[in-house]
Write a protein that holds these residues in place. Structure first.
Motif, mmCIF file in Angstrom:
data_model
loop_
_atom_site.group_PDB
_atom_site.id
_atom_site.type_symbol
_atom_site.label_atom_id
_atom_site.label_comp_id
_atom_site.label_asym_id
_atom_site.label_seq_id
_atom_site.Cartn_x
_atom_site.Cartn_y
_atom_site.Cartn_z
ATOM 1 N N PRO A 202 0.841 -1.212 0.000
ATOM 2 C CA PRO A 202 0.000 0.000 0.000
ATOM 3 C C PRO A 202 0.868 1.251 0.000
ATOM 4 O O PRO A 202 2.093 1.182 0.158
ATOM 5 C CB PRO A 202 -0.800 -0.138 1.301
ATOM 6 N N LYS A 222 -1.846 -1.651 6.632
ATOM 7 C CA LYS A 222 -2.818 -1.417 5.564
ATOM 8 C C LYS A 222 -2.799 -2.588 4.585
ATOM 9 O O LYS A 222 -1.740 -3.149 4.297
ATOM 10 C CB LYS A 222 -2.522 -0.095 4.857
ATOM 11 N N PRO A 223 -3.969 -2.963 4.038
ATOM 12 C CA PRO A 223 -4.021 -4.144 3.162
ATOM 13 C C PRO A 223 -3.296 -3.913 1.844
ATOM 14 O O PRO A 223 -3.162 -2.784 1.370
ATOM 15 C CB PRO A 223 -5.521 -4.356 2.943
ATOM 16 N N PRO A 225 -2.840 -3.820 -2.120
ATOM 17 C CA PRO A 225 -3.733 -3.625 -3.270
ATOM 18 C C PRO A 225 -3.905 -4.886 -4.110
ATOM 19 O O PRO A 225 -4.881 -5.007 -4.842
ATOM 20 C CB PRO A 225 -3.022 -2.522 -4.081
ATOM 21 N N ALA A 227 -4.752 -7.678 -3.079
ATOM 22 C CA ALA A 227 -5.987 -8.322 -2.632
ATOM 23 C C ALA A 227 -7.198 -7.413 -2.827
ATOM 24 O O ALA A 227 -8.236 -7.839 -3.332
ATOM 25 C CB ALA A 227 -5.856 -8.734 -1.171
ATOM 26 N N SER A 228 -7.062 -6.144 -2.435
ATOM 27 C CA SER A 228 -8.227 -5.249 -2.437
ATOM 28 C C SER A 228 -8.620 -4.791 -3.834
ATOM 29 O O SER A 228 -9.803 -4.628 -4.132
ATOM 30 C CB SER A 228 -7.945 -4.036 -1.545
ATOM 31 N N LEU A 229 -7.636 -4.571 -4.731
ATOM 32 C CA LEU A 229 -7.947 -4.060 -6.069
ATOM 33 C C LEU A 229 -7.844 -5.133 -7.150
ATOM 34 O O LEU A 229 -8.725 -5.272 -7.992
ATOM 35 C CB LEU A 229 -6.999 -2.899 -6.403
ATOM 36 N N LYS A 231 -7.802 -8.353 -6.645
ATOM 37 C CA LYS A 231 -8.595 -9.524 -6.245
ATOM 38 C C LYS A 231 -7.816 -10.833 -6.391
ATOM 39 O O LYS A 231 -8.382 -11.878 -6.689
ATOM 40 C CB LYS A 231 -9.893 -9.614 -7.059
ATOM 41 N N ASN A 320 -5.770 -13.519 5.374
ATOM 42 C CA ASN A 320 -5.844 -12.157 4.828
ATOM 43 C C ASN A 320 -6.219 -11.095 5.864
ATOM 44 O O ASN A 320 -6.606 -9.990 5.514
ATOM 45 C CB ASN A 320 -6.831 -12.120 3.659
ATOM 46 N N ASN A 322 -5.483 -8.146 8.481
ATOM 47 C CA ASN A 322 -4.411 -7.162 8.568
ATOM 48 C C ASN A 322 -4.288 -6.569 9.972
ATOM 49 O O ASN A 322 -3.846 -5.436 10.154
ATOM 50 C CB ASN A 322 -4.601 -6.051 7.535
#
Length: 593
Positions: A202, A222-223, A225, A227-229, A231, A320, A322
């Motif tokens: 991040p 912070k996670p 990206p 995973a978050s964006l 996927k 997953n 955090n």
């Protein structure tokens, strides 16, 4: 380092011939790379023939390629470096203006590495006639060319070389470890935009400490990206140790892997990767078996096996999430915390910026003052500790310490003016004689066990007369005679000592499903008869015997109900009024008589 540093004169001519064929595209560049590197591997190794049938036979012999040092495109390789022994890897970029990314990950030692480019010789002569230059001119050209150094680095960070437009040619990666034998990883790709094997960090890649206690630390970050964006499947791994932060998961695994399989250094020239074959269309079946055979040299030929001391390091993969709380830490101790995000598909990882923190100090224990000749009750928490202090007001030759552990065993340490006099586990009743010293002060440390809380009675005195606690036999069990059971009575026996003491027996009706947990709660040996109901008392009597073999007494408890269970307790009461309970016994009367 130019070609003169690693090309023998006996193979230069053949190498240049192959180079010329490659430049004219008379053969595919991938075969060119193999042909160009094979002469570097062994002086006794023959070049691959241009006869197709024989060449196919040679590529089926995988050992023929084991030292080719080819870096596959888009796959991470792991390898080993001997100290002060450089290792070179090669790969070919076929087209000009090709993106290129090279990543080198040191594992457990700093590395020196550099990337250089050896451009392919020009086909045409200087006059522009279109005819090839004479072979001697090409040979001289290659000998004189040192190659172009593109990038160099020295250290233990994960370092990258990235270019959006690279020329075609033969690229050489040279690595060196001057500190010790070590492992490392290399990843190279000509499609860095689409590959993205390493998880992204991040915008703020720091690991934060959000809560700090004496034995726990809570971390948050912070996670990724990835995973978050994007996927993509990822997992986080938290690493805890007391030495330093780590820059790669590879370095962590090098510390954790102290077994012989990891620390057996491979024999020089035999550490090849299955990727060398798989990415050029060769099957990698059974490579593991061949590798295991090759990497286990005999003691005479191989290098020695390193033995590493066990390190205090812990790696925990948490999926997953955090946020994570690390527990079971030591108070007032500095710890280093690292978080790594790993791509579950590629199994490649990226390090967050680690942190460190010192756990809070243990709450200062209040020291209990012991008075000479007075019994003190002490409670110690599970795995806890208590401190007692005994400071006699008068000069003394010895100190007598009486201890009665009511429940489980616990540890006792006694220091006189800082000098350790005693360190033992105590169970039941114990008496210790300590040598005295004028104006000495005694510090007593009691430490509970892991099973549960501890209770005890303790007495310290410089003037012991009669024993404060009654003496006990080695066996404090109560024996019930099954054949003497009736519907209304039970007969029991217990052992005594040579000292005349008072014994009191008590009974209490219990349920049929009376279990060990309930029995344990009843087993506090420090609870005296004064805690029992008067209706539970059966009788009291004095008893002793100078002959220990005959120091046994029996008693028949009457007035019981048919088919009922009873808990029986025997208390022995000393001269000072302190009592000790024998082990409880459950008896059941007969239902029919």
């Amino acid at each position: 380092m130019g070609k003169k540093s690693f090309l023998g004169s006996s193979v230069r001519s053949t190498w240049i011939d192959l180079f010329s064929l490659c430049k004219r595209r008379m053969v595919p560049l991938r075969w060119c790379l193999l042909w160009l590197l094979l002469p570097l591997s062994s002086r006794t190794q023959k070049l691959p023939t241009r006869d197709e049938e024989l060449f196919q036979m040679q590529i089926r012999d995988k050992a023929f390629f084991h030292d080719s040092s080819v870096i596959p495109d888009g796959a991470e390789i792991s390898s080993y470096l001997f100290r002060d022994t450089p290792k070179r890897y090669f790969f070919m970029v076929e087209e000009d203006n090709t993106p290129l990314s090279v990543t080198v990950t040191p594992c457990d030692a700093p590395l020196e590495w550099k990337l250089s480019l050896q451009e392919l010789p020009e086909e045409t002569s200087g006059e522009g006639s279109g005819d090839p230059e004479p072979l001697e001119q090409q040979k001289q050209q290659i000998i004189n060319e040192e190659g172009t150094e593109l990038f160099s680095y020295k250290g233990n960070d994960v370092e990258y070389f990235i270019s959006s437009s690279s020329p075609s040619g033969l690229y050489q990666l040279e690595l060196l470890s001057t500190e010790k034998d070590t492992h490392f990883k290399v990843y190279a790709t000509t499609t860095p935009e689409s590959d993205q094997p390493y998880p992204e960090l991040p915008y703020d890649p720091r690991v934060d400490v959000t809560s700090l206690g004496r034995t726990t630390v809570t971390l948050a970050w912070k996670p990724s990206p990835t995973a978050s964006l994007l996927k993509q499947p990822i997992q986080y791994c938290v690493v805890i140790n007391k030495e330093h932060n780590f820059k790669s998961l590879c370095a962590v695994e090098a510390k954790l892997s102290a077994d012989d399989a990891f620390m057996m250094a491979p024999k020089p020239g035999l550490d090849f990767s299955p990727f060398d074959f798989a990415h050029f269309g060769f099957p990698s079946d059974n490579l593991g078996k061949e590798r295991s055979f090759l990497t286990k040299p005999s003691p005479k030929l191989g290098r020695h096996v390193y033995s590493r001391p066990k390190v205090d390091i812990q790696k925990i993969c948490i999926g997953n999430k955090n946020i994570f709380t690390v527990s079971d830490l030591k108070p007032d101790t500095q710890y280093y915390f690292d978080v790594f995000v790993a791509n579950s598909n590629s199994n490649m990882s990226t390090a967050y910026v680690g942190t460190f923190a010192r756990t809070k100090e243990e709450a200062k224990q209040k020291t209990v003052e012991l008075k000479d000749g007075k019994v003190t009750d002490v409670f110690v928490k599970r795995k806890g500790a208590k401190f007692l202090r005994f400071a006699p007001v008068s000069s003394h030759q010895k100190v007598t310490l009486f201890i009665h552990s009511c429940l489980d065993a616990l540890q006792i340490q006694v220091r006189r003016d800082g000098k350790l006099l005693l360190s033992q586990n105590v169970e039941g009743i114990r008496q210790f004689q300590l040598r005295g010293k004028p104006k000495a002060k005694y510090l007593i440390r009691l430490k509970g066990n892991k099973k549960g809380a501890s209770m005890l009675k303790i007495l310290a005195t410089t003037r012991p007369s009669k024993q404060a606690f009654p003496s006990l036999p080695e066996d404090t069990r109560i024996k019930a005679f099954d054949k003497l059971r009736t519907c209304s009575s039970a007969t029991v026996a217990w052992l005594g000592t040579q000292e005349r003491n008072k014994f009191c027996i008590y009974k209490k009706e219990v349920d049929e499903n009376y279990n060990e947990d309930q029995k344990r709660r009843e087993q506090n040996q420090c609870l005296g008869p004064d805690t029992r109901k008067k209706s539970e008392k059966v009788l009291c009597k004095y008893f002793h015997s100078q002959n220990l073999q005959k120091a046994v007494t029996t008693e028949t408890i009457k007035g019981l109900q048919p088919g009922k269970s009873y808990l029986l307790d025997v208390y022995v009461i000393g001269h000072g009024g302190h009592s000790v309970k024998y082990q409880s016994k459950v008896v059941k009367t007969r239902k029919f008589c």
